[in-house]
Design a protein around this motif. Sequence first.
Motif, PDB file in Angstrom:
ATOM      1  N   HIS A  47     -41.333  -5.937   2.778  1.00  0.00           N
ATOM      2  CA  HIS A  47     -41.099  -7.252   3.372  1.00  0.00           C
ATOM      3  C   HIS A  47     -39.605  -7.513   3.508  1.00  0.00           C
ATOM      4  O   HIS A  47     -39.139  -7.956   4.559  1.00  0.00           O
ATOM      5  CB  HIS A  47     -41.751  -8.362   2.540  1.00  0.00           C
ATOM      6  N   GLU A 104     -37.367  -8.264   6.866  1.00  0.00           N
ATOM      7  CA  GLU A 104     -36.487  -9.429   6.995  1.00  0.00           C
ATOM      8  C   GLU A 104     -35.073  -8.995   7.385  1.00  0.00           C
ATOM      9  O   GLU A 104     -34.470  -9.575   8.286  1.00  0.00           O
ATOM     10  CB  GLU A 104     -36.437 -10.211   5.679  1.00  0.00           C
ATOM     11  N   GLN A 152     -33.079  -9.798  10.881  1.00  0.00           N
ATOM     12  CA  GLN A 152     -31.804 -10.510  10.831  1.00  0.00           C
ATOM     13  C   GLN A 152     -30.684  -9.712  11.496  1.00  0.00           C
ATOM     14  O   GLN A 152     -29.774 -10.290  12.101  1.00  0.00           O
ATOM     15  CB  GLN A 152     -31.444 -10.846   9.387  1.00  0.00           C
ATOM     16  N   LYS A 164     -33.274 -18.405  17.804  1.00  0.00           N
ATOM     17  CA  LYS A 164     -34.478 -19.000  17.206  1.00  0.00           C
ATOM     18  C   LYS A 164     -35.538 -19.194  18.290  1.00  0.00           C
ATOM     19  O   LYS A 164     -35.227 -19.382  19.460  1.00  0.00           O
ATOM     20  CB  LYS A 164     -34.156 -20.333  16.538  1.00  0.00           C
ATOM     21  N   SER A 174     -47.327  -9.973   5.478  1.00  0.00           N
ATOM     22  CA  SER A 174     -45.872  -9.979   5.335  1.00  0.00           C
ATOM     23  C   SER A 174     -45.158  -9.699   6.653  1.00  0.00           C
ATOM     24  O   SER A 174     -44.044 -10.173   6.869  1.00  0.00           O
ATOM     25  CB  SER A 174     -45.463  -8.949   4.284  1.00  0.00           C
ATOM     26  N   HIS A 226     -45.095 -12.964   8.340  1.00  0.00           N
ATOM     27  CA  HIS A 226     -44.295 -13.845   7.513  1.00  0.00           C
ATOM     28  C   HIS A 226     -42.803 -13.598   7.731  1.00  0.00           C
ATOM     29  O   HIS A 226     -42.005 -14.552   7.832  1.00  0.00           O
ATOM     30  CB  HIS A 226     -44.670 -13.641   6.041  1.00  0.00           C
ATOM     31  N   ALA A 227     -42.378 -12.346   7.825  1.00  0.00           N
ATOM     32  CA  ALA A 227     -40.968 -12.020   8.051  1.00  0.00           C
ATOM     33  C   ALA A 227     -40.501 -12.555   9.401  1.00  0.00           C
ATOM     34  O   ALA A 227     -39.375 -13.048   9.526  1.00  0.00           O
ATOM     35  CB  ALA A 227     -40.757 -10.508   7.968  1.00  0.00           C
ATOM     36  N   VAL A 287     -41.786 -15.214  11.088  1.00  0.00           N
ATOM     37  CA  VAL A 287     -41.752 -16.681  11.017  1.00  0.00           C
ATOM     38  C   VAL A 287     -40.591 -17.162  10.141  1.00  0.00           C
ATOM     39  O   VAL A 287     -39.905 -18.129  10.489  1.00  0.00           O
ATOM     40  CB  VAL A 287     -43.107 -17.225  10.511  1.00  0.00           C
ATOM     41  N   ARG A 288     -40.354 -16.506   9.009  1.00  0.00           N
ATOM     42  CA  ARG A 288     -39.268 -16.925   8.110  1.00  0.00           C
ATOM     43  C   ARG A 288     -37.902 -16.852   8.785  1.00  0.00           C
ATOM     44  O   ARG A 288     -36.968 -17.528   8.380  1.00  0.00           O
ATOM     45  CB  ARG A 288     -39.244 -16.056   6.854  1.00  0.00           C
ATOM     46  N   ASN A 289     -37.785 -16.035   9.810  1.00  0.00           N
ATOM     47  CA  ASN A 289     -36.524 -15.903  10.526  1.00  0.00           C
ATOM     48  C   ASN A 289     -36.467 -16.781  11.772  1.00  0.00           C
ATOM     49  O   ASN A 289     -35.613 -16.593  12.634  1.00  0.00           O
ATOM     50  CB  ASN A 289     -36.265 -14.439  10.871  1.00  0.00           C
TER      51      ASN A 289
END
Length: 130
Positions: A61, A65, A69, A75, A88, A91-92, A94-96
């Motif tokens: 994960h 990420e 990045q 965005k 995951s 999730h990676a 969306v988290r970014n």
Amino acid sequence: MDKEIFVTRSSMPDYKEYTEAIKPLWNTHWLTNMGIYHKQLELLLKEYMKVPDVSLTVNGHMALELAIQAFDFPKDTEVITTPFTFISTTHAIVRNGLAPVFCDVKPDDGTIDETKIENLITDSNFAHRF
């Protein structure tokens, strides 16, 4: 009595050999994140793979990420991915601050259906940024 069969029994080093190997960790109290063995493994991998740099991460994960990045996408950029993956992955994305767009999978093997990707490409997803 039948003899037990260990399907997943761990192989263990000699106890004294193991305790000698972990002495530097014990003495420094440094167990993770750029410790002596972490640095040694990165160096060995770098030499073995003949690459300029290697970065180890705690898990897959975190590797996802960091890779996301590194691209520095704006965005809300859409990222085409498969819904048939470990959570995951999404999730990676969306988290970014990116938006996952799910592509169907092939029913015979569960992998992303590459014939359906092109129809998902829009001005909002990363394919148009290269």
